[in-house]
Design an enzyme around this catalytic site. Structure first.
Site, PDB file in Angstrom:
ATOM      1  CG  HIS A  41      50.676  19.421  43.475  1.00  0.00           C
ATOM      2  ND1 HIS A  41      49.339  19.453  43.756  1.00  0.00           N
ATOM      3  CD2 HIS A  41      50.818  18.571  42.425  1.00  0.00           C
ATOM      4  CE1 HIS A  41      48.697  18.658  42.921  1.00  0.00           C
ATOM      5  NE2 HIS A  41      49.581  18.109  42.105  1.00  0.00           N
TER       6      HIS A  41
ATOM      7  CB  SER B 179      47.389  15.608  41.467  1.00  0.00           C
ATOM      8  OG  SER B 179      47.503  16.815  40.806  1.00  0.00           O
TER       9      SER B 179
ATOM     10  CE  LYS C 235      42.313  17.457  38.277  1.00  0.00           C
ATOM     11  NZ  LYS C 235      42.629  18.575  39.091  1.00  0.00           N
TER      12      LYS C 235
ATOM     13  CD1 TRP D 257      47.744  23.659  39.370  1.00  0.00           C
ATOM     14  CD2 TRP D 257      47.703  25.699  38.475  1.00  0.00           C
ATOM     15  NE1 TRP D 257      47.454  23.513  38.050  1.00  0.00           N
ATOM     16  CE2 TRP D 257      47.414  24.752  37.466  1.00  0.00           C
ATOM     17  CE3 TRP D 257      47.735  27.061  38.140  1.00  0.00           C
ATOM     18  CZ2 TRP D 257      47.156  25.116  36.149  1.00  0.00           C
ATOM     19  CZ3 TRP D 257      47.465  27.408  36.821  1.00  0.00           C
ATOM     20  CH2 TRP D 257      47.183  26.460  35.851  1.00  0.00           C
TER      21      TRP D 257
HETATM   22  C1  GTR Z   1      48.248  19.835  36.799  1.00  0.00           C
HETATM   23  C2  GTR Z   1      46.793  20.076  36.598  1.00  0.00           C
HETATM   24  C3  GTR Z   1      46.105  19.831  37.901  1.00  0.00           C
HETATM   25  C4  GTR Z   1      46.533  18.545  38.555  1.00  0.00           C
HETATM   26  C5  GTR Z   1      47.977  18.173  38.302  1.00  0.00           C
HETATM   27  C6  GTR Z   1      48.372  16.742  38.529  1.00  0.00           C
HETATM   28  O1  GTR Z   1      49.043  20.308  35.810  1.00  0.00           O
HETATM   29  O2  GTR Z   1      46.650  21.381  36.164  1.00  0.00           O
HETATM   30  O3  GTR Z   1      44.718  19.906  37.712  1.00  0.00           O
HETATM   31  O4  GTR Z   1      45.700  17.516  38.242  1.00  0.00           O
HETATM   32  O5  GTR Z   1      48.372  18.458  37.039  1.00  0.00           O
HETATM   33  O6  GTR Z   1      47.592  15.821  38.326  1.00  0.00           O
HETATM   34  O7  GTR Z   1      49.537  16.536  38.882  1.00  0.00           O
END
Ligand code: GTR
Length: 434
Positions: free
Chosen positions: A413, A271, A275, A362
């Site tokens: 996720h 997540s 990045k 998302w």
């Molecule tokens: C979310 C964010 C994502 C992702 C995520 C995470 O809310 O919008 O870009 O990075 O968090 O890191 O769990």
């Protein structure tokens, strides 16, 4: 159900404003319809900013790669300040010869970052297979709630730094304690990693820079301020760039650790930390394999598709992740001079793995796949196969071609043992483990 700030966006589809305590979370207009993806043109990674075509490896490495790297640094993640006077030192603070139920040698290395007058400390946890008689390949990752959350082993130290609250993990008042030991163990199948002959290194990202917007007053950023400076310049590092920079400092340490094969270190993140692993792997070619798990917007996903999370939404909810310059692209994706396929291309010719989850719209799974596929143009320059952009990935059917790997895991996720199984197999293949 406790959604938590980070999951809210996954559950609301249209213009939504959510109040959490004093914090307002703007979700913007989120598109989840393929037919509503705007027409877009991806910049060609193989044409320089001056319009000159790149058709050989040398020109890629010497001309185009630095040019793209510079653009991402300047406009998106932010540059590490050029006059950086932070010195990093390493000190082993713990060694346990039979940790993880006798399966690992555990070490803790204290990283100290100092500018002479101010310093911060982070703890690098290293787990090595117990009986290895030679340097081992290693996965290096970041975690969200502290090293002690990755396994219940009580010899793992608990961070004293700010930790974001999480009811499920029993973290309150921004402090971690024994109650959260092993709380994120499902994301780190340590026994399997060790048994496959790999070491694991992890660091808590909040030790480097706590993950909330405080105008860059805590964490690593203030150590780089010149007299009178109170925040990074518009083109200087946000939090993701700081976390990624710390991965490179850890790599400096790993190069000195005789138990680790520093030529076979994979950088991995999930997540926002996916990045981070991408930006770390793009900058630092010492990382032999780069893995992005569900990294989404600002990670592997193409921004210009505006599917799922958008630049405006991410910059609004997490104003500290990217540099100030990136905000000029809020709702202006078409004006971006690059897209995320070019970030992935910076990993070439090293192996790269991108993974998505089918219910993680998302993060735009298709946009993540397309990004890898288009990065393939650069891999082809290195005589490597690429992935077909017209192909539609099916759940639980990994697609590997040349040095590129992708899978769409069925589910939500997360970073699961299924994901890890693919990464371990891919690492076996590409890092030539014997
Ligand atoms: C979310 C964010 C994502 C992702 C995520 C995470 O809310 O919008 O870009 O990075 O968090 O890191 O769990």
């Amino acid at each position: 159900m406790n959604l938590g700030i980070n999951n809210i966006g996954r559950h609301f589809r249209w213009l939504t404003i959510v109040f959490i305590g004093a914090q307002v979370i703007l979700m913007g207009q989120i598109n989840y319809e393929e037919k509503l993806v705007p027409d877009y043109t991806l910049p060609n990674p193989l044409i320089t900013n001056q319009g000159v075509p790149i058709n050989n490896m040398k020109d890629w490495l010497e001309i185009r790669r630095p040019e793209i790297l510079q653009q991402f640094a300047e406009l998106m993640f932010g540059k590490v300040p050029t006059d950086l006077s932070i010195v990093t030192t390493f000190k082993q603070t713990k060694q346990v010869l039979n940790a993880i139920d006798g399966k690992a040698v555990l070490k803790e290395i204290e990283l100290s970052f100092s500018n002479g007058t101010r310093s911060i400390e982070a703890s690098l946890l290293i787990l090595l297979p117990i009986n290895s008689d030679k340097p081992v390949p290693l996965f290096l990752g970041t975690n969200f709630y502290g090293n002690h959350t990755i396994h219940k082993d009580t010899s793992i130290s608990i961070t004293l730094n700010h930790v974001n609250n999480n009811d499920e993990l029993n973290i309150h008042n921004n402090r971690a304690d024994d109650a959260s030991r092993g709380g994120r163990a499902h994301r780190w199948p340590i026994e399997n990693i060790l048994q496959r002959g790999y070491g694991l290194g992890v660091v808590y990202y909040g030790d480097i820079d706590p993950d909330f917007d405080d105008g860059f007053q805590n964490g690593i950023h203030p150590l780089a301020y010149l007299p009178g400076q109170t925040k990074p310049r518009k083109n200087e590092w946000g939090s993701i760039a700081a976390w990624a920079w710390s991965m490179s400092r850890i790599m400096d340490y790993l190069q000195t650790d005789e138990h680790v094969d520093h030529n076979r270190v994979s950088v991995i993140g999930h997540s926002r930390l996916g990045k981070t692993s991408l930006w770390a792997g793009a900058n630092d070619q010492r990382f032999a394999l780069v893995i992005s798990n569900d990294s989404g917007c600002g990670g592997a996903a193409l921004s210009k598709r505006q599917f799922g999370e958008t630049i405006q939404v991410i910059n609004t909810n997490f104003p500290h992740w990217f540099c100030e310059n990136f905000k000029q692209y809020n709702e202006r994706e078409s004006e971006l001079p690059f897209d995320q396929h070019m970030l992935l291309a910076l990993v070439a010719p090293r192996p790269l793995y991108v993974a998505s989850a089918s219910e993680d719209q998302w993060a735009d799974p298709l946009g993540e796949y397309l990004s890898v596929a288009h990065a393939g143009e650069v891999y082809k320059l290195f005589k490597q196969e690429g992935l077909d952009p017209s192909f539609k990935p099916m759940p639980d059917q990994p697609i590997w071609k040349g040095k590129l790997g992708y899978h769409l895991r069925r589910g939500t996720h997360d970073l699961t043992s299924y994901d890890w199984e693919q990464y371990l197999n891919f690492a076996d293949l590409h890092l030539n483990k014997n």
